[in-house]
Scaffold this motif. Structure first.
Motif, mmCIF file in Angstrom:
data_model
loop_
_atom_site.group_PDB
_atom_site.id
_atom_site.type_symbol
_atom_site.label_atom_id
_atom_site.label_comp_id
_atom_site.label_asym_id
_atom_site.label_seq_id
_atom_site.Cartn_x
_atom_site.Cartn_y
_atom_site.Cartn_z
ATOM 1 N N LEU A 57 2.958 -4.073 -3.919
ATOM 2 C CA LEU A 57 2.107 -3.376 -2.522
ATOM 3 C C LEU A 57 1.954 -1.843 -3.008
ATOM 4 C CD1 LEU A 57 4.216 -4.724 0.667
ATOM 5 C CD2 LEU A 57 2.003 -5.148 -0.107
ATOM 6 N N ALA A 58 2.766 -1.589 -3.657
ATOM 7 C CA ALA A 58 2.247 -0.107 -4.222
ATOM 8 C C ALA A 58 1.399 0.080 -5.171
ATOM 9 C CB ALA A 58 3.671 0.696 -4.689
ATOM 10 N N LEU A 59 1.225 -0.966 -6.063
ATOM 11 C CA LEU A 59 0.418 -1.196 -7.114
ATOM 12 C C LEU A 59 -1.173 -1.354 -6.747
ATOM 13 C CD1 LEU A 59 0.480 -1.033 -10.232
ATOM 14 C CD2 LEU A 59 0.787 -3.564 -10.426
ATOM 15 N N PHE A 60 -1.371 -2.434 -5.933
ATOM 16 C CA PHE A 60 -2.736 -2.657 -5.978
ATOM 17 C C PHE A 60 -3.567 -1.792 -5.081
ATOM 18 C CE2 PHE A 60 -1.593 -7.574 -6.289
ATOM 19 C CZ PHE A 60 -1.668 -7.538 -7.740
ATOM 20 N N PRO A 61 -2.924 -1.150 -3.992
ATOM 21 C CA PRO A 61 -3.936 -0.115 -3.093
ATOM 22 C C PRO A 61 -4.040 0.980 -4.258
ATOM 23 C CG PRO A 61 -2.103 -1.053 -1.788
ATOM 24 C CD PRO A 61 -1.950 -1.586 -3.385
ATOM 25 N N PHE A 62 -3.010 1.448 -5.048
ATOM 26 C CA PHE A 62 -3.145 2.371 -6.026
ATOM 27 C C PHE A 62 -4.346 2.479 -7.043
ATOM 28 C CE2 PHE A 62 -2.178 4.041 -10.249
ATOM 29 C CZ PHE A 62 -2.094 5.372 -10.188
ATOM 30 N N ILE A 63 -4.397 1.054 -7.562
ATOM 31 C CA ILE A 63 -5.554 0.755 -8.675
ATOM 32 C C ILE A 63 -6.820 0.811 -7.701
ATOM 33 C CG2 ILE A 63 -6.429 -0.903 -10.065
ATOM 34 C CD1 ILE A 63 -3.476 -1.767 -10.635
ATOM 35 N N ILE A 64 -7.070 0.261 -6.782
ATOM 36 C CA ILE A 64 -8.087 0.076 -5.942
ATOM 37 C C ILE A 64 -8.716 1.440 -5.475
ATOM 38 C CG2 ILE A 64 -9.439 -1.073 -4.238
ATOM 39 C CD1 ILE A 64 -7.851 -3.439 -4.696
ATOM 40 N N MET A 65 -7.919 2.136 -5.047
ATOM 41 C CA MET A 65 -8.251 3.618 -4.412
ATOM 42 C C MET A 65 -8.905 4.375 -5.682
ATOM 43 S SD MET A 65 -8.459 3.266 -1.157
ATOM 44 C CE MET A 65 -9.305 4.948 -1.318
#
Length: 244
Positions: A57-65
């Protein structure tokens, strides 16, 4: 910095995003789909998603943003929009903070949607409160936005912006503690991990998962916030009017 110009910039960015359905879908839907795929992959292995789901949950939003922000900001510069804006009283800080407000809002919505999907649809269970899980996810998505703004200052094309991922994003994924505890890493790699902001975001989300409270959760979040502010300051100092 002028507050009215900053909010005007944020409003302009949000209006542009409202007409870009693909970017909105990528920001708001893609992380949930990836989390759902991860949960489905380990659906037959009890407890695996509860262990690795929160760091994801911390990883995917970080990458996409990071991707969306860096490419969109670079497009503004390559098209000459930024150069035209800089002929007005708009300053670099107004531009960066305006973009940060706009994408920060989108990052917050994205994180809330992703966490809600993980908990309500995928059945993610943590010992800590869900709102803390959302808080860490929001902070991490905003961090990705800030690093994306910083990376856009050094890229000349959208392809180059994507190429910054192996330099800025991938080392943080490998050394952040997602695959193994940072304390178990070789000493040199552990020392590097201590200066990577994603390490502290994963520390915070692991603390929430374990049901820890107080400084165990908010201490790492403060470190992430410090990196976030530092990235925004550097982005405003290195912002160029136009890509050669």
């Amino acid at each position: 910095m002028n507050g009215l110009r900053t909010f005007a910039t944020a409003g302009r960015v949000l209006r542009q995003l409202s007409h870009d359905e693909r970017s909105i879908a990528l920001m708001l839907i893609a992380p949930s789909l990836l989390v759902g795929l991860f949960a489905w992959l380990f659906s037959d292995q009890e407890g695996v998603f509860d262990i690795y789901g929160p760091p994801i949950l911390a990883l995917f939003p970080f990458i996409i943003m990071f991707l969306i922000t860096s490419i969109t900001t670079l497009r503004e510069r390559r098209s000459g929009t930024l150069e035209r804006l800089m002929t007005t009283p708009l300053g670099k800080a107004d531009f960066i903070i305006g973009y940060a407000l706009a994408f920060g809002l989108m990052a917050s919505i994205q994180a809330v949607v992703t966490v809600s999907f993980a908990v309500l649809v995928c059945g993610l269970d943590t010992d800590g409160p869900v709102w803390q899980l959302g808080l860490v996810a929001v902070t991490d998505a905003v961090l990705g936005m800030a690093l994306g703004l910083l990376a856009s200052a050094f890229a000349r094309t959208e392809f180059q912006a994507v190429q910054f991922m192996p330099l800025i994003v991938f080392p943080q994924i490998l050394l952040g503690g997602l695959f193994m505890p940072r304390e178990d890493m070789p000493e040199a790699l552990y020392a590097i991990s201590k200066v990577l902001p994603l390490s502290y975001a994963i520390d915070a989300i692991n603390a929430v998962t374990a049901g820890d409270e107080g400084w165990d959760v908010y201490g790492p979040l403060l470190v992430v916030a410090g990196f976030l502010v530092g990235a925004l300051i550097l982005a405003s100092l290195t912002l160029r009017r136009r890509t050669p």
